[in-house]
Enzyme design. Structure first.
Site, mmCIF file in Angstrom:
data_model
loop_
_atom_site.group_PDB
_atom_site.id
_atom_site.type_symbol
_atom_site.label_atom_id
_atom_site.label_comp_id
_atom_site.label_asym_id
_atom_site.label_seq_id
_atom_site.Cartn_x
_atom_site.Cartn_y
_atom_site.Cartn_z
ATOM 1 N N ASP A 25 -185.927 -12.343 -53.496
ATOM 2 C CA ASP A 25 -184.825 -11.413 -53.768
ATOM 3 C C ASP A 25 -183.964 -11.909 -54.929
ATOM 4 O OD1 ASP A 25 -183.220 -9.234 -53.425
ATOM 5 O OD2 ASP A 25 -182.338 -9.881 -51.531
ATOM 6 N N ASN A 27 -183.998 -10.569 -58.276
ATOM 7 C CA ASN A 27 -184.472 -10.365 -59.664
ATOM 8 C C ASN A 27 -183.487 -9.517 -60.466
ATOM 9 O OD1 ASN A 27 -186.787 -11.646 -58.859
ATOM 10 N ND2 ASN A 27 -188.064 -9.812 -58.812
ATOM 11 N N GLY A 28 -183.004 -8.454 -59.814
ATOM 12 C CA GLY A 28 -182.095 -7.531 -60.508
ATOM 13 C C GLY A 28 -180.801 -8.228 -60.911
ATOM 14 N N TRP A 30 -180.338 -11.427 -61.274
ATOM 15 C CA TRP A 30 -180.670 -12.460 -62.282
ATOM 16 C C TRP A 30 -180.616 -11.832 -63.669
ATOM 17 C CZ3 TRP A 30 -184.338 -12.961 -66.084
ATOM 18 C CH2 TRP A 30 -184.601 -14.239 -66.577
ATOM 19 N N ARG A 38 -183.237 -4.563 -65.415
ATOM 20 C CA ARG A 38 -183.787 -5.076 -64.150
ATOM 21 C C ARG A 38 -185.260 -5.497 -64.288
ATOM 22 N NH1 ARG A 38 -181.267 -4.256 -59.524
ATOM 23 N NH2 ARG A 38 -183.216 -4.052 -58.386
ATOM 24 N N HIS A 42 -187.708 -8.689 -62.959
ATOM 25 C CA HIS A 42 -188.992 -8.671 -62.244
ATOM 26 C C HIS A 42 -190.064 -9.449 -63.016
ATOM 27 C CE1 HIS A 42 -187.288 -6.128 -59.289
ATOM 28 N NE2 HIS A 42 -187.218 -5.041 -60.042
ATOM 29 N N TRP A 74 -190.097 2.286 -52.319
ATOM 30 C CA TRP A 74 -190.460 3.558 -52.970
ATOM 31 C C TRP A 74 -189.221 4.390 -53.270
ATOM 32 C CZ3 TRP A 74 -195.052 3.720 -55.028
ATOM 33 C CH2 TRP A 74 -196.124 3.071 -54.419
ATOM 34 N N ARG A 76 -186.630 3.379 -54.819
ATOM 35 C CA ARG A 76 -185.987 2.933 -56.070
ATOM 36 C C ARG A 76 -186.262 3.937 -57.192
ATOM 37 N NH1 ARG A 76 -185.605 -3.581 -56.512
ATOM 38 N NH2 ARG A 76 -184.962 -3.909 -54.364
ATOM 39 N N LEU A 136 -205.400 -22.353 -50.503
ATOM 40 C CA LEU A 136 -204.155 -21.660 -50.137
ATOM 41 C C LEU A 136 -204.471 -20.181 -49.934
ATOM 42 C CD1 LEU A 136 -200.927 -21.576 -50.044
ATOM 43 C CD2 LEU A 136 -201.075 -20.844 -52.412
ATOM 44 N N ARG A 189 -185.439 -16.851 -47.888
ATOM 45 C CA ARG A 189 -184.958 -15.676 -48.608
ATOM 46 C C ARG A 189 -184.029 -16.138 -49.731
ATOM 47 N NH1 ARG A 189 -183.540 -9.651 -46.755
ATOM 48 N NH2 ARG A 189 -183.087 -8.852 -48.824
ATOM 49 N N SER A 197 -184.986 -7.745 -43.324
ATOM 50 C CA SER A 197 -185.477 -6.610 -44.119
ATOM 51 C C SER A 197 -186.904 -6.170 -43.785
ATOM 52 C CB SER A 197 -185.372 -6.912 -45.608
ATOM 53 O OG SER A 197 -184.025 -7.076 -45.977
HETATM 54 C C1 FPP Z 1 -186.308 -8.224 -55.274
HETATM 55 O O1 FPP Z 1 -185.348 -8.283 -56.271
HETATM 56 C C2 FPP Z 1 -187.644 -8.197 -55.801
HETATM 57 C C3 FPP Z 1 -188.558 -7.167 -55.689
HETATM 58 C C4 FPP Z 1 -188.308 -5.895 -55.007
HETATM 59 C C5 FPP Z 1 -189.852 -7.232 -56.269
HETATM 60 C C6 FPP Z 1 -190.511 -8.556 -56.246
HETATM 61 C C7 FPP Z 1 -191.442 -8.587 -57.351
HETATM 62 C C8 FPP Z 1 -191.691 -9.651 -58.114
HETATM 63 C C9 FPP Z 1 -191.113 -10.991 -57.929
HETATM 64 C C10 FPP Z 1 -192.613 -9.483 -59.212
HETATM 65 C C11 FPP Z 1 -193.844 -10.282 -59.077
HETATM 66 C C12 FPP Z 1 -194.623 -10.068 -57.876
HETATM 67 C C13 FPP Z 1 -195.969 -9.996 -57.867
HETATM 68 C C14 FPP Z 1 -196.703 -9.883 -56.587
HETATM 69 C C15 FPP Z 1 -196.736 -9.986 -59.095
HETATM 70 P P1 FPP Z 1 -184.302 -7.104 -56.347
HETATM 71 O O2 FPP Z 1 -184.781 -6.128 -57.370
HETATM 72 O O3 FPP Z 1 -184.080 -6.520 -55.007
HETATM 73 O O4 FPP Z 1 -183.041 -7.873 -56.852
HETATM 74 P P2 FPP Z 1 -181.521 -7.476 -56.596
HETATM 75 O O5 FPP Z 1 -181.303 -7.511 -55.116
HETATM 76 O O6 FPP Z 1 -180.774 -8.557 -57.318
HETATM 77 O O7 FPP Z 1 -181.316 -6.117 -57.191
#
Ligand code: FPP
Length: 246
Positions: A25, A27-28, A30, A38, A42, A74, A76, A136, A189, A197
């Site tokens: 969790d 990425n957005g 970050w 966003r 990812h 879905w 989003r 693994l 997490r 979640s």
């Molecule tokens: C949560 O961050 C992340 C995701 C919904 C997607 C996870 C995907 C990746 C890490 C890309 C790589 C994965 C693979 C399998 C190639 P968020 O968007 O919810 O972040 P936020 O809560 O800060 O908005």
């Protein structure tokens, strides 16, 4: 190019959890913190996955499960969903040889139905290429939800005419996407959230939960090590009393 020295991390005093599951969790956030879209978060998240898979192999973790895309995701915006699908497709194209060379066996948790057919083909191909690897097991929860998984299992059991008196926890587990795999010992997490979640809600019944404030793209090898050390400080009781309870 200057390569940074990998820090020596001693795992010898510790038990390495067999199965580690991660809710990737943040990425957005970050990306937002850097003034980036966003999608850039990812992409950085996907880069980080490569590092964490390597570290998992190095540490001797046997099963790593990552929450890549939930049934709820879905909802989003369309642009974000298609960016994520492009990233998944690219990772499958570009990383599969490396994963295979490291002895990673890819598993998919979730339903392939409903995903773009080309992406489905890439997933099937990746599963086929890596199916005999055993260093693994990398479970990618993709189009996955814990409740949906339980409904899927129940539907299958009804279709198989499982009799109520034959239903045991072991039998039920064998109908889940994780059939045959050990339950997660440790659920990590990132990004400081304290929710499960809809992730592995049956399998993680006795897992140790490790929230960390790091956003997923920043969660590195040393953070994974710290999670393993913390796991070793937990007293896993499985509903019983601890040995030193007196
Ligand atoms: C949560 O961050 C992340 C995701 C919904 C997607 C996870 C995907 C990746 C890490 C890309 C790589 C994965 C693979 C399998 C190639 P968020 O968007 O919810 O972040 P936020 O809560 O800060 O908005």
């Amino acid at each position: 190019m200057l390569k940074t020295q990998k820090k020596e991390l001693d795992l010898s005093p510790y038990v390495v959890p067999q199965h580690v599951a991660i809710i990737m969790d943040g990425n957005g956030r970050w990306a937002k913190r850097r003034g980036l879209p966003r999608q850039a978060g990812h992409r950085a998240g996907a880069e980080n996955l490569r590092r964490i898979v390597r570290a998992s192999v190095e540490f001797g973790i046997k099963v790593l499960t990552i929450y890549a895309f939930s049934t709820e995701n879905w909802g989003r915006p369309e642009s974000e969903i298609s960016a994520l699908m492009r990233i998944f497709a690219r990772v499958l194209d570009q990383e599969i040889d490396q994963l295979h060379a490291q002895g990673v066996c890819l598993h998919h948790l979730g339903e392939l139905q409903g995903i773009n057919p080309k992406l489905q083909d890439k997933v099937r191909r990746a599963l086929e290429i890596t199916k005999n690897n055993d260093r693994l097991i990398l479970n990618v929860a993709f189009n996955y939800g814990g409740r949906a998984e339980i409904l899927h299992a129940v539907r299958q059991m009804l279709a198989d005419n499982v009799r109520p008196e034959d239903l045991t926890e072991e039998l039920f587990s064998s109908y889940l996407f994780t059939s045959g795999l050990p339950d997660p010992d440790l659920v990590i997490r990132t990004s400081g959230e304290l929710r499960i979640s809809n992730f592995l809600i049956w399998q993680a019944a006795y897992a140790e939960y490790y929230p960390t404030p790091a956003y997923w793209p920043d969660f590195g090898r040393e953070d994974l090590y710290a999670a393993i050390v913390a796991f070793n400080q937990r007293d896993r009781r499985y509903g019983l009393v601890s040995d030193d309870a007196g």
